[in-house]
Write a protein that holds these residues in place. Structure first.
Motif, short mmCIF file in Angstrom:
data_model
loop_
_atom_site.label_atom_id
_atom_site.label_comp_id
_atom_site.label_asym_id
_atom_site.label_seq_id
_atom_site.Cartn_x
_atom_site.Cartn_y
_atom_site.Cartn_z
N VAL A 14 6.53 -13.93 -2.66
CA VAL A 14 5.12 -14.25 -2.77
C VAL A 14 4.21 -13.11 -2.31
CG1 VAL A 14 5.49 -16.72 -2.52
CG2 VAL A 14 5.04 -15.36 -0.49
N SER A 15 4.78 -12.02 -1.86
CA SER A 15 3.94 -10.93 -1.36
C SER A 15 3.28 -10.18 -2.51
CB SER A 15 4.74 -9.97 -0.49
OG SER A 15 5.64 -9.25 -1.28
N ASP A 16 2.22 -9.47 -2.18
CA ASP A 16 1.46 -8.72 -3.18
C ASP A 16 1.88 -7.27 -3.20
OD1 ASP A 16 -0.03 -10.98 -3.79
OD2 ASP A 16 -1.53 -10.53 -2.27
N GLY A 17 3.14 -6.99 -3.13
CA GLY A 17 3.62 -5.62 -3.07
C GLY A 17 3.49 -4.90 -4.40
N VAL A 18 3.47 -3.58 -4.30
CA VAL A 18 3.46 -2.71 -5.47
C VAL A 18 4.51 -1.62 -5.26
CG1 VAL A 18 1.01 -3.09 -6.00
CG2 VAL A 18 1.66 -1.20 -4.55
N ILE A 19 4.85 -0.96 -6.35
CA ILE A 19 5.76 0.18 -6.27
C ILE A 19 4.96 1.43 -6.56
CG2 ILE A 19 7.83 1.27 -7.21
CD1 ILE A 19 8.88 -1.55 -7.81
N LEU A 20 4.91 2.32 -5.58
CA LEU A 20 4.18 3.57 -5.71
C LEU A 20 5.09 4.64 -6.30
CD1 LEU A 20 2.49 3.69 -2.19
CD2 LEU A 20 1.46 2.95 -4.33
N SER A 21 4.50 5.69 -6.77
CA SER A 21 5.28 6.87 -7.14
C SER A 21 5.33 7.81 -5.93
CB SER A 21 4.65 7.60 -8.33
OG SER A 21 3.48 8.28 -7.92
N LYS A 22 6.25 8.73 -5.97
CA LYS A 22 6.37 9.72 -4.90
C LYS A 22 5.06 10.48 -4.74
CE LYS A 22 9.01 13.21 -6.00
NZ LYS A 22 10.14 14.14 -6.17
N LYS A 26 2.49 10.63 -1.54
CA LYS A 26 2.16 11.94 -0.97
C LYS A 26 0.64 12.07 -0.81
CE LYS A 26 2.29 16.89 -2.07
NZ LYS A 26 0.94 17.27 -2.45
N GLN A 27 -0.11 11.73 -1.85
CA GLN A 27 -1.58 11.83 -1.79
C GLN A 27 -2.15 10.91 -0.71
OE1 GLN A 27 -2.73 10.88 -5.80
NE2 GLN A 27 -2.55 13.01 -6.50
N GLN A 28 -1.63 9.69 -0.63
CA GLN A 28 -2.13 8.75 0.38
C GLN A 28 -1.84 9.25 1.79
OE1 GLN A 28 -0.96 4.69 -0.37
NE2 GLN A 28 -1.64 4.80 -2.50
N PHE A 57 9.94 2.98 -2.56
CA PHE A 57 8.48 3.01 -2.73
C PHE A 57 7.89 1.63 -2.97
CE2 PHE A 57 9.82 7.29 -4.31
CZ PHE A 57 9.28 8.03 -3.27
N ASN A 58 8.64 0.57 -2.65
CA ASN A 58 8.17 -0.80 -2.83
C ASN A 58 7.50 -1.27 -1.54
OD1 ASN A 58 7.89 -3.59 -3.13
ND2 ASN A 58 9.79 -3.79 -4.28
N THR A 59 6.22 -1.63 -1.61
CA THR A 59 5.47 -2.01 -0.41
C THR A 59 5.90 -3.35 0.16
OG1 THR A 59 3.68 -3.05 -1.67
CG2 THR A 59 3.44 -0.70 -1.15
N SER A 60 6.65 -4.15 -0.58
CA SER A 60 7.02 -5.48 -0.08
C SER A 60 8.48 -5.58 0.36
CB SER A 60 6.74 -6.54 -1.15
OG SER A 60 7.54 -6.32 -2.29
N THR A 61 9.17 -4.46 0.53
CA THR A 61 10.57 -4.47 0.92
C THR A 61 10.74 -5.00 2.35
OG1 THR A 61 11.05 -2.60 -0.51
CG2 THR A 61 12.62 -3.04 1.24
#
Length: 195
Positions: A14-22, A26-28, A57-61
């Motif tokens: 149920v989390s609102d996770g996203v998968i970022l790119s490398k 890096k930019q963030q 890179f998954n924010t909900s792991t």
């Protein structure tokens, strides 16, 4: 234990996770993380490499692990031995009971522990980042990056509480992936260069 696994499974679902790119990460990190150390670009590459290996890179792991043991001489966690060389069967003192491994739950992009950086209902936490662990598994990475900054700051500052210091160093030892330690920013981020 089954209840914990079910709760974690539901939390991931149920989390609102996203998968970022490398390159996005890096930019963030370049915008939100202040590394006042030599070769900070390479350290940034090592951190992003850690994220790639541990959370993809998954924010909900969310993962559960046995508590890492205190690192020796900066070489990473000791494996296969009980903390401070105690016999695992020796339960005659309070110290040996206190040193028994606990389960750590690791959250989000950076796989940060509920015993160190955030507060969960599953453990008593140091709560270095002054947040609930669910904040580490949403799609807002700014608080995750601020938490990594707090962890970096804690490592460079004197920590009077031995147990807190040990947990912080154990958390840092998890971030030091052997595969990432020799990573150089110039090669790792080569595909992130703008033409």
């Amino acid at each position: 234990m089954l209840a914990v696994v079910v709760v974690l499974f539901l939390a991931v679902g149920v989390s609102d996770g996203v998968i970022l790119s490398k390159c996005e990460l890096k930019q963030q990190l370049e915008r939100g993380l202040a590394l006042q150390i030599p070769n900070s670009a390479d350290v940034l590459a090592q951190i992003v490499c850690h994220v790639q290996l541990t959370s993809g890179f998954n924010t909900s792991t969310i993962k559960m692990i046995a508590e890492p043991e205190e690192p020796r001489g900066g070489r990473g966690p000791r494996r296969g031995r009980s903390p401070r060389g105690k016999n695992k069967d020796d339960s005659s003192s309070n110290e040996s009971n206190e040193n028994k491994s606990e389960v750590w739950t690791l959250y989000g992009l950076f796989q940060l522990s509920d015993h160190v950086v955030c507060n969960s209902t599953q453990s008593r936490a140091l709560n270095l980042c002054r947040m609930t662990c669910d904040k580490l598994i949403d799609d807002n990475t700014s608080d995750d990056i601020a938490c990594v900054q707090a962890l970096v700051n804690a490592v460079t500052a004197p920590i009077p509480d031995r147990k807190a210091a040990r947990h912080i160093h154990e958390m840092i030892s998890l971030i030091h992936q052997p595969e990432c330690m020799a990573m150089k920013a110039s090669s790792y981020f080569a595909d992130c260069q703008t033409p």
